[in-house]
Design a protein around this motif. Structure first.
Motif, PDB file in Angstrom:
ATOM      1  N   LEU A  58      18.355   2.365  21.152  1.00  0.00           N
ATOM      2  CA  LEU A  58      17.580   1.137  21.360  1.00  0.00           C
ATOM      3  C   LEU A  58      17.259   0.979  22.837  1.00  0.00           C
ATOM      4  CD1 LEU A  58      19.446  -1.394  19.017  1.00  0.00           C
ATOM      5  CD2 LEU A  58      17.317  -0.148  18.583  1.00  0.00           C
ATOM      6  N   PRO A  59      16.036   0.571  23.192  1.00  0.00           N
ATOM      7  CA  PRO A  59      15.672   0.405  24.608  1.00  0.00           C
ATOM      8  C   PRO A  59      16.359  -0.814  25.217  1.00  0.00           C
ATOM      9  CG  PRO A  59      13.882  -0.317  23.185  1.00  0.00           C
ATOM     10  CD  PRO A  59      14.900   0.314  22.284  1.00  0.00           C
ATOM     11  N   PRO A  60      16.357  -0.929  26.536  1.00  0.00           N
ATOM     12  CA  PRO A  60      16.992  -2.085  27.191  1.00  0.00           C
ATOM     13  C   PRO A  60      16.405  -3.413  26.721  1.00  0.00           C
ATOM     14  CG  PRO A  60      16.525  -0.371  28.791  1.00  0.00           C
ATOM     15  CD  PRO A  60      15.894   0.067  27.505  1.00  0.00           C
ATOM     16  N   GLY A  61      17.299  -4.378  26.495  1.00  0.00           N
ATOM     17  CA  GLY A  61      16.897  -5.707  26.042  1.00  0.00           C
ATOM     18  C   GLY A  61      16.785  -5.862  24.544  1.00  0.00           C
ATOM     19  N   SER A  62      17.127  -4.835  23.770  1.00  0.00           N
ATOM     20  CA  SER A  62      17.002  -4.902  22.317  1.00  0.00           C
ATOM     21  C   SER A  62      18.193  -5.634  21.707  1.00  0.00           C
ATOM     22  CB  SER A  62      16.903  -3.498  21.721  1.00  0.00           C
ATOM     23  OG  SER A  62      15.788  -2.804  22.235  1.00  0.00           O
ATOM     24  N   ALA A  63      17.953  -6.243  20.557  1.00  0.00           N
ATOM     25  CA  ALA A  63      19.010  -6.927  19.810  1.00  0.00           C
ATOM     26  C   ALA A  63      19.761  -5.919  18.954  1.00  0.00           C
ATOM     27  CB  ALA A  63      18.420  -8.026  18.932  1.00  0.00           C
ATOM     28  N   THR A  64      21.082  -6.023  18.949  1.00  0.00           N
ATOM     29  CA  THR A  64      21.920  -5.133  18.161  1.00  0.00           C
ATOM     30  C   THR A  64      22.720  -5.938  17.150  1.00  0.00           C
ATOM     31  OG1 THR A  64      23.773  -5.277  19.717  1.00  0.00           O
ATOM     32  CG2 THR A  64      22.107  -3.601  20.148  1.00  0.00           C
ATOM     33  N   SER A  65      23.549  -5.241  16.396  1.00  0.00           N
ATOM     34  CA  SER A  65      24.366  -5.913  15.386  1.00  0.00           C
ATOM     35  C   SER A  65      25.451  -6.776  16.012  1.00  0.00           C
ATOM     36  CB  SER A  65      25.001  -4.872  14.455  1.00  0.00           C
ATOM     37  OG  SER A  65      25.779  -3.940  15.210  1.00  0.00           O
ATOM     38  N   THR A  66      25.765  -6.546  17.291  1.00  0.00           N
ATOM     39  CA  THR A  66      26.817  -7.310  17.959  1.00  0.00           C
ATOM     40  C   THR A  66      26.305  -8.198  19.089  1.00  0.00           C
ATOM     41  OG1 THR A  66      27.242  -5.440  19.446  1.00  0.00           O
ATOM     42  CG2 THR A  66      28.555  -5.578  17.417  1.00  0.00           C
ATOM     43  N   GLY A  67      25.005  -8.171  19.362  1.00  0.00           N
ATOM     44  CA  GLY A  67      24.471  -8.982  20.452  1.00  0.00           C
ATOM     45  C   GLY A  67      23.206  -8.370  21.013  1.00  0.00           C
ATOM     46  N   ALA A  69      21.651  -5.566  23.767  1.00  0.00           N
ATOM     47  CA  ALA A  69      21.910  -4.400  24.606  1.00  0.00           C
ATOM     48  C   ALA A  69      21.001  -4.490  25.825  1.00  0.00           C
ATOM     49  CB  ALA A  69      21.667  -3.112  23.823  1.00  0.00           C
ATOM     50  N   TRP A  70      21.513  -5.088  26.903  1.00  0.00           N
ATOM     51  CA  TRP A  70      20.684  -5.348  28.081  1.00  0.00           C
ATOM     52  C   TRP A  70      20.218  -4.049  28.745  1.00  0.00           C
ATOM     53  CZ3 TRP A  70      18.997 -10.034  28.064  1.00  0.00           C
ATOM     54  CH2 TRP A  70      19.795 -11.067  27.561  1.00  0.00           C
ATOM     55  N   LEU A  71      20.988  -3.003  28.641  1.00  0.00           N
ATOM     56  CA  LEU A  71      20.594  -1.707  29.210  1.00  0.00           C
ATOM     57  C   LEU A  71      20.401  -0.647  28.134  1.00  0.00           C
ATOM     58  CD1 LEU A  71      22.859  -1.493  32.392  1.00  0.00           C
ATOM     59  CD2 LEU A  71      20.540  -2.402  32.161  1.00  0.00           C
ATOM     60  N   GLY A  72      20.224  -1.057  26.887  1.00  0.00           N
ATOM     61  CA  GLY A  72      19.961  -0.143  25.805  1.00  0.00           C
ATOM     62  C   GLY A  72      21.228   0.462  25.205  1.00  0.00           C
ATOM     63  N   THR A  73      21.046   1.349  24.261  1.00  0.00           N
ATOM     64  CA  THR A  73      22.165   2.036  23.605  1.00  0.00           C
ATOM     65  C   THR A  73      21.940   3.538  23.669  1.00  0.00           C
ATOM     66  OG1 THR A  73      21.060   1.912  21.438  1.00  0.00           O
ATOM     67  CG2 THR A  73      22.555   0.112  22.024  1.00  0.00           C
ATOM     68  N   ASP A  74      23.019   4.292  23.405  1.00  0.00           N
ATOM     69  CA  ASP A  74      22.925   5.749  23.477  1.00  0.00           C
ATOM     70  C   ASP A  74      22.675   6.342  22.095  1.00  0.00           C
ATOM     71  OD1 ASP A  74      25.323   5.440  22.192  1.00  0.00           O
ATOM     72  OD2 ASP A  74      26.531   6.440  23.717  1.00  0.00           O
ATOM     73  N   GLY A  75      22.854   7.644  21.980  1.00  0.00           N
ATOM     74  CA  GLY A  75      22.573   8.321  20.720  1.00  0.00           C
ATOM     75  C   GLY A  75      23.525   7.983  19.605  1.00  0.00           C
ATOM     76  N   LEU A  76      24.649   7.336  19.897  1.00  0.00           N
ATOM     77  CA  LEU A  76      25.605   6.916  18.872  1.00  0.00           C
ATOM     78  C   LEU A  76      25.651   5.402  18.700  1.00  0.00           C
ATOM     79  CD1 LEU A  76      28.569   9.333  19.698  1.00  0.00           C
ATOM     80  CD2 LEU A  76      26.832   9.568  17.905  1.00  0.00           C
ATOM     81  N   GLY A  77      24.709   4.697  19.319  1.00  0.00           N
ATOM     82  CA  GLY A  77      24.641   3.251  19.169  1.00  0.00           C
ATOM     83  C   GLY A  77      25.542   2.472  20.109  1.00  0.00           C
ATOM     84  N   ARG A  78      26.161   3.117  21.068  1.00  0.00           N
ATOM     85  CA  ARG A  78      27.071   2.439  21.992  1.00  0.00           C
ATOM     86  C   ARG A  78      26.298   1.818  23.147  1.00  0.00           C
ATOM     87  NH1 ARG A  78      31.041   7.541  22.606  1.00  0.00           N
ATOM     88  NH2 ARG A  78      28.978   8.393  23.112  1.00  0.00           N
ATOM     89  N   ASP A  79      26.768   0.660  23.599  1.00  0.00           N
ATOM     90  CA  ASP A  79      26.084  -0.093  24.648  1.00  0.00           C
ATOM     91  C   ASP A  79      26.217   0.622  25.991  1.00  0.00           C
ATOM     92  OD1 ASP A  79      24.831  -1.970  26.122  1.00  0.00           O
ATOM     93  OD2 ASP A  79      26.269  -3.585  25.797  1.00  0.00           O
ATOM     94  N   VAL A  80      25.089   0.870  26.657  1.00  0.00           N
ATOM     95  CA  VAL A  80      25.095   1.571  27.943  1.00  0.00           C
ATOM     96  C   VAL A  80      25.678   0.681  29.036  1.00  0.00           C
ATOM     97  CG1 VAL A  80      23.642   2.649  29.696  1.00  0.00           C
ATOM     98  CG2 VAL A  80      23.162   3.035  27.270  1.00  0.00           C
ATOM     99  N   LEU A  81      25.381  -0.622  29.005  1.00  0.00           N
ATOM    100  CA  LEU A  81      25.933  -1.527  30.009  1.00  0.00           C
ATOM    101  C   LEU A  81      27.456  -1.536  29.962  1.00  0.00           C
ATOM    102  CD1 LEU A  81      25.714  -3.747  32.143  1.00  0.00           C
ATOM    103  CD2 LEU A  81      25.445  -5.406  30.287  1.00  0.00           C
ATOM    104  N   ALA A 255      14.738   8.548  25.551  1.00  0.00           N
ATOM    105  CA  ALA A 255      15.684   7.476  25.891  1.00  0.00           C
ATOM    106  C   ALA A 255      16.254   7.754  27.280  1.00  0.00           C
ATOM    107  CB  ALA A 255      16.795   7.390  24.845  1.00  0.00           C
ATOM    108  N   TRP A 256      15.414   7.603  28.286  1.00  0.00           N
ATOM    109  CA  TRP A 256      15.773   7.938  29.660  1.00  0.00           C
ATOM    110  C   TRP A 256      16.908   7.086  30.202  1.00  0.00           C
ATOM    111  CZ3 TRP A 256      15.378   3.694  32.702  1.00  0.00           C
ATOM    112  CH2 TRP A 256      14.552   2.672  32.252  1.00  0.00           C
TER     113      TRP A 256
END
Length: 290
Positions: A58-67, A69-81, A255-256
């Motif tokens: 998911l790109p930065p600022g996207s909504a996820t199942s837990t809130g 993701a201000w800096l996006g998520t990686d290939g396994l759905g983990r929050d980059v921030l 997903a840079w």
């Protein structure tokens, strides 16, 4: 007789004032990283084992199942921030532990070699020369790859070569200080050698050692990230900027943010610590010349 009145304050637009303000920038950046490392993990929860695949890439600022993701998520759905925040604590802890270990070993070896001189200095100096003959990063990779991945192994591997710089600096300072008048006076008065070293040598060696510690800290953080990037550093359940950057290398076109944002954080930390180390080194040089 004319009296010249000097200004009490330096003008705000003076180059000296601008340089002084610019010198505060690396300290502020380093302070922010320390604050993030200490307080951030308490505010930003992260579970490296949990992989919500529905939230992957998911790109930065996207909504996820837990809130969000201000800096996006990686290939396994983990929050980059969250990975950047927790990775800051990992880098700070490993950097501080490695520098502290290297400093203690290096200062002890350098003081003994510089003050005792003779055969002790010859043996220790030749040992340092032998270790310098081996490429440091290759020796670290061999040690880290020979054992099971853990924080302790990484700190030990980085400390094997990290103490050499402290030993060389301390030895050079001690060789100079042992010939000073106050050291000769203390020696003539019968002051024990241990007291001479603690009271009359180590305090004067603190300046260059601290300056060296800041530079070594930046190198240690970069080396730890490199080991984790290669997959021979920290275990998979530990958070590291190097691991996060490595996890995003296959998504650089789509997903840079996975690799770019931790890389920017790592660069800011290393550059800030490097500039701070240069400032301390320059200040120590001016102090010696005065």
């Amino acid at each position: 007789m004319t009296t010249t009145v000097l200004p009490d304050r330096v003008p705000l637009s003076s180059p000296a004032r601008r340089r002084r303000r610019g010198g505060l920038v690396p300290r502020i950046v380093l302070g922010l990283f320390v604050l993030v490392a200490v307080v951030g993990p308490l505010l930003v929860h992260y579970d490296p084992v949990h992989t919500p695949l529905a939230d992957r890439l998911l790109p930065p600022g996207s909504a996820t199942s837990t809130g969000t993701a201000w800096l996006g998520t990686d290939g396994l759905g983990r929050d980059v921030l969250a990975q950047i925040v927790h990775g800051a604590r990992t880098s700070m802890l490993i950097g501080a532990a490695t520098v502290l270990t290297s400093c203690l070993v290096g200062v002890c070896v350098g003081v003994v070699a510089g003050y005792a001189r003779g055969w002790a200095d010859a043996i220790l100096a030749r040992g340092i020369d032998v270790l310098l003959a081996f490429p440091g990063i290759l020796l670290v990779i061999v040690i880290a790859g020979a054992f099971e991945r853990s924080v302790l192994v990484v700190v030990a591997a980085l400390s094997v070569t990290g103490w050499i710089s402290f030993a060389r600096v301390t030895r050079a300072v001690t060789l100079s200080l042992r010939e000073r008048a106050w050291v000769d006076a203390a020696r003539v008065m019968g002051v024990p050698r241990r007291s001479i070293i603690v009271r009359h040598v180590l305090p004067f060696a603190a300046g260059p050692v601290v300056a060296m510690a800041t530079l070594e800290f930046a190198l240690v953080v970069l080396a730890e990230a490199g080991l984790s990037f290669l997959g021979i550093g920290l275990p998979s359940d530990a958070v590291s900027w190097g691991q996060t950057i490595a996890n995003g290398k296959q998504y650089l076109e789509t997903a840079w943010w996975i690799s770019a944002l931790p890389g920017i954080a790592l660069s800011l930390l290393i550059i800030s610590v490097g500039i701070l180390g240069d400032q301390l080194t320059a200040r120590h040089g001016r102090g010696r010349s005065v």
